[in-house]
Motif scaffolding. Structure first.
Motif, PDB file in Angstrom:
ATOM      1  N   SER A 186      11.218   1.450   1.924  1.00 45.33           N
ATOM      2  CA  SER A 186      10.105   2.035   2.673  1.00 45.33           C
ATOM      3  C   SER A 186       9.581   1.064   3.728  1.00 45.33           C
ATOM      4  CB  SER A 186       8.971   2.412   1.713  1.00 45.33           C
ATOM      5  OG  SER A 186       9.425   3.317   0.733  1.00 45.33           O
ATOM      6  N   LEU A 187       9.525  -0.218   3.371  1.00 44.10           N
ATOM      7  CA  LEU A 187       9.046  -1.219   4.317  1.00 44.10           C
ATOM      8  C   LEU A 187       9.976  -1.360   5.518  1.00 44.10           C
ATOM      9  CD1 LEU A 187       7.817  -4.031   1.877  1.00 44.10           C
ATOM     10  CD2 LEU A 187       6.393  -2.547   3.289  1.00 44.10           C
ATOM     11  N   ILE A 188      11.254  -1.207   5.270  1.00 45.83           N
ATOM     12  CA  ILE A 188      12.217  -1.260   6.383  1.00 45.83           C
ATOM     13  C   ILE A 188      11.949  -0.133   7.365  1.00 45.83           C
ATOM     14  CG2 ILE A 188      14.666  -0.980   6.982  1.00 45.83           C
ATOM     15  CD1 ILE A 188      15.312  -2.434   4.358  1.00 45.83           C
ATOM     16  N   LEU A 189      11.617   1.041   6.827  1.00 47.06           N
ATOM     17  CA  LEU A 189      11.324   2.191   7.699  1.00 47.06           C
ATOM     18  C   LEU A 189      10.017   1.980   8.453  1.00 47.06           C
ATOM     19  CD1 LEU A 189      12.287   5.144   5.305  1.00 47.06           C
ATOM     20  CD2 LEU A 189      13.656   4.154   7.153  1.00 47.06           C
ATOM     21  N   ILE A 190       9.044   1.339   7.810  1.00 44.96           N
ATOM     22  CA  ILE A 190       7.731   1.141   8.440  1.00 44.96           C
ATOM     23  C   ILE A 190       7.776   0.016   9.480  1.00 44.96           C
ATOM     24  CG2 ILE A 190       5.327   0.474   8.009  1.00 44.96           C
ATOM     25  CD1 ILE A 190       5.641   1.757   5.215  1.00 44.96           C
ATOM     26  N   ASP A 191       8.317  -1.145   9.049  1.00 45.05           N
ATOM     27  CA  ASP A 191       8.313  -2.311   9.949  1.00 45.05           C
ATOM     28  C   ASP A 191       9.543  -3.160   9.645  1.00 45.05           C
ATOM     29  OD1 ASP A 191       7.816  -4.549  11.488  1.00 45.05           O
ATOM     30  OD2 ASP A 191       5.691  -4.659  10.951  1.00 45.05           O
ATOM     31  N   PRO A 192      10.682  -2.846  10.250  1.00 49.74           N
ATOM     32  CA  PRO A 192      11.936  -3.542   9.919  1.00 49.74           C
ATOM     33  C   PRO A 192      11.919  -5.026  10.225  1.00 49.74           C
ATOM     34  CG  PRO A 192      12.214  -2.123  11.834  1.00 49.74           C
ATOM     35  CD  PRO A 192      10.885  -1.795  11.260  1.00 49.74           C
ATOM     36  N   ILE A 193      11.249  -5.446  11.309  1.00 47.43           N
ATOM     37  CA  ILE A 193      11.252  -6.861  11.692  1.00 47.43           C
ATOM     38  C   ILE A 193      10.515  -7.703  10.659  1.00 47.43           C
ATOM     39  CG2 ILE A 193      10.501  -8.524  13.434  1.00 47.43           C
ATOM     40  CD1 ILE A 193      10.861  -6.349  15.535  1.00 47.43           C
ATOM     41  N   ASN A 194       9.271  -7.306  10.359  1.00 48.48           N
ATOM     42  CA  ASN A 194       8.503  -8.052   9.362  1.00 48.48           C
ATOM     43  C   ASN A 194       9.171  -8.030   7.995  1.00 48.48           C
ATOM     44  OD1 ASN A 194       6.445  -9.038  10.937  1.00 48.48           O
ATOM     45  ND2 ASN A 194       5.098  -7.269  10.624  1.00 48.48           N
TER      46      ASN A 194
END
Length: 616
Positions: A186-194
């Motif tokens: 889910s985090l990759i979908l929200i903010d892949p760089i961070n």
């Protein structure tokens, strides 16, 4: 980077070895525990998805707070939502209710998974403790003679406790790992760089921490197992030697040894807890620093992409991932910290010791049928029996070329100096020590031919040892071996007590047969314990009886009465004794010397041929 990769490869190899142990652990679980474990996996996955839905609802919830008009306009495009005629306030209330409900459901599922995992680890721990003890009891008698009881007690208590701790951590890893993977996705979908930056930093941190702590944790695990065995051993010695300790006033020296063992044991536990807790504390603060740095960098790189909803959801997701990450770290750390205990338990539970000369509780009380028609006039025969504990050809034999016969109803006494081979010979006859060569026959059949043959034979006799330990229960329970006593059975108990010359003493007690005897019969004298154990053997109703110094603590008159009572009932008796007064009452005396039979005959015959040896 090269150092990081080397550490990852090194740690991966270690985990592969641990995976083999875990695979072995899974296969020795009961069907019920396996089924519950698979159920936990399924429920954990479902719980993780529910938690992800709760995190996902954070975005529209925060969007309502930050940009209510824009979100409301977007929702009005859907015809079924436009019919609801939602305004800003009603939409906020609706989303708040949905957000709270889904998080309550997510919380409930996580608590359920956690409680289920705890109950499952308890069930598995109980199984491992029981199976460990069961397998230990099934080991050959020679193993028990050569083993330290403190090691056995340490195994079924401390080592199983440590193994259960590993199991608990691993069962909690199932929901934690699922949740971490889904949150990470889910985090990759929200903010892949961070997400990429944070993941890289966390991998570096955990690899270096685990590579540092695993070696130290494993050493502490070995210390914990060894020192706990010492603690148990000292405690056993204190209780068994309490009279000597009081009389010699040697408490200080013994307590000092005990304190050193306890200190080393508990220091190892404390150090492993440090290795688990300190990295957890560090990562919590490190998490905040990393998050602030990555958020700041992301803002400067792309200020327009940063929004309250996205950043808020990202923060909540990271907050949710900390605890499951900590649980995963604790589980892997625990694998190394409890490695020594885990290996010992798996070896104990996984060992199958069904041997023809093993003691197996599995067979206790079962009917193995009867031996066939006696092919020999002798009831018991020893033919060219030799024995030594080691298979090393250079080691000496404890017994050499033993030959003798016992007929039905015959009474035989083994005599000889200490270490002459009497007890070893009796253990061989009782099916406890398999001869190195030769054979032992009962009614013409080899008692070591199979497990069943050995157990049939052992079910045919009663045995009374010199140091027989009673249970901390009533006299009746000790004689009956906890059988449900009816009137007919109680009459048998009375008869057994009278034949063992203990009935009058019991009747004089305030609680009679309901009197408790204390731990290991501590409330009774040595002679009283022996007579109660003899009554138990008589109550068992076997025609063959083996007495291993079973009357050594009795006075001469009581000893003579008991031997006469047993002979009057036509028991086949085989007794090891140092009591010269009862020797004339035996039909045959076997004189041992240095592992061989020096002579066999009646008391009068041996008195003439070996006048000095009958005093041994």
């Amino acid at each position: 980077m090269t150092s990081l990769m080397n550490n990852i490869i090194k740690y991966s190899k270690k985990l592969q070895k641990k995976a083999k142990f875990l695979k072995s652990l899974y296969f020795i679980l009961s069907k019920e525990n396996k089924k519950n474990f698979l159920f936990l996996v399924v429920v954990s996955i479902a719980s993780s998805f529910i938690n992800i839905i709760g995190i996902g609802l954070t975005i529209p919830f925060l969007e309502i707070i930050s940009k209510p008009e824009e979100l409301l306009a977007n929702l009005q495009r859907y015809s079924f939502l436009s019919l609801l005629q939602l305004n800003q306030n009603s939409l906020l209330i609706l989303m708040c209710i949905a957000y709270v409900l889904i998080n309550i459901i997510a919380l409930s599922t996580r608590i359920y998974c956690n409680n289920f995992a705890l109950n499952l680890s308890s069930a598995i721990g109980t199984q491992l403790a029981t199976d460990s003890l069961s397998q230990i009891l099934k080991k050959p008698y020679i193993w028990h003679k050569q083993s330290n009881s403190s090691d056995v007690l340490s195994l079924i208590t401390n080592n199983v406790e440590q193994t259960q701790g590993v199991i608990l951590s691993l069962t909690l890893v199932v929901p934690s790992s699922t949740l971490v993977l889904l949150i990470a996705f889910s985090l990759i979908l929200i903010d892949p760089i961070n997400t990429a930056v944070i993941s890289f930093l966390l991998i570096i941190y955990y690899v270096y921490v685990l590579s540092y702590t695993s070696i130290r944790a494993k050493k502490n695990g070995v210390i914990r197992v060894k020192e706990y065995a010492k603690v148990v051993n000292y405690a056993q010695e204190f209780t068994s030697l309490i009279k000597e300790l009081i009389l010699q006033d040697s408490f200080d020296f013994n307590i000092k040894n005990y304190r050193n063992a306890v200190f080393n044991f508990r220091s190892a536990i404390a150090d492993n807890k440090k290795l688990q807790s300190n990295p957890k504390i560090i990562i919590e603060y490190l998490f905040i620093i990393i998050l602030l740095l990555t958020s700041t960098i992301s803002y400067f790189l792309n200020p327009s992409a940063s929004s309250l909803a996205i950043q808020g959801t990202f923060l909540i997701s990271l907050a949710r991932i900390i605890q499951p990450l900590q649980q995963i770290f604790s589980a892997f750390n625990g694998l190394f910290a409890n490695d020594s205990a885990l290996v010992s338990v798996l070896e104990a539970v996984g060992s199958k010791t069904y041997d023809a000369h093993s003691i197996s509780s599995k067979h206790k009380g079962k009917d193995y049928g009867h031996f066939g028609t006696n092919k020999s006039p002798n009831l018991i025969e020893l033919n060219n029996v030799s024995f030594k504990y080691s298979q090393d050809p250079d080691d000496s034999y404890q017994l050499r070329n033993i030959n003798f016969r016992i007929r039905l109803g015959e009474s035989v006494a083994f005599i000889g100096k200490t270490g002459s081979g009497k007890s070893t010979c009796l253990d061989i006859i009782m099916g406890l020590l398999k001869p190195t060569s030769g054979n032992v026959q009962f009614k013409g059949n080899d008692i070591y031919a199979s497990v069943e043959a050995t157990k049939r034979w052992q079910n045919s006799f009663s045995h009374i040892a010199q140091d027989f330990c009673l249970n901390d229960a009533s006299i009746m329970d000790n004689i009956s071996n906890f059988q449900d006593i009816h009137k007919a059975n109680f009459n048998d108990i009375l008869l057994a007590s009278k034949l063992s010359e203990i009935h009058a003493y019991i009747e004089a007690l305030p609680d009679s047969y309901d009197t408790r005897v204390g731990e290991r019969g501590s409330m009774l004298s040595g002679g009283q314990r022996q007579r109660i154990s003899l009554a138990r053997a008589i109550f068992r109703a076997r025609d063959i009886m083996f007495l291993d110094e079973a009357t050594s603590a009795m006075d001469r008159d009581t000893e003579l009465k008991i031997i006469q009572n047993l002979k009057r009932l036509n028991y086949t008796l085989l007794a090891i004794t140092h009591s010269r007064s009862i020797l004339p009452y035996f039909d045959k005396i076997v004189l041992f010397s240095d592992g061989t039979i020096l002579d066999v005959g009646t008391y009068s015959e041996l008195t003439i041929q070996h006048p000095g040896l009958l005093n041994t």
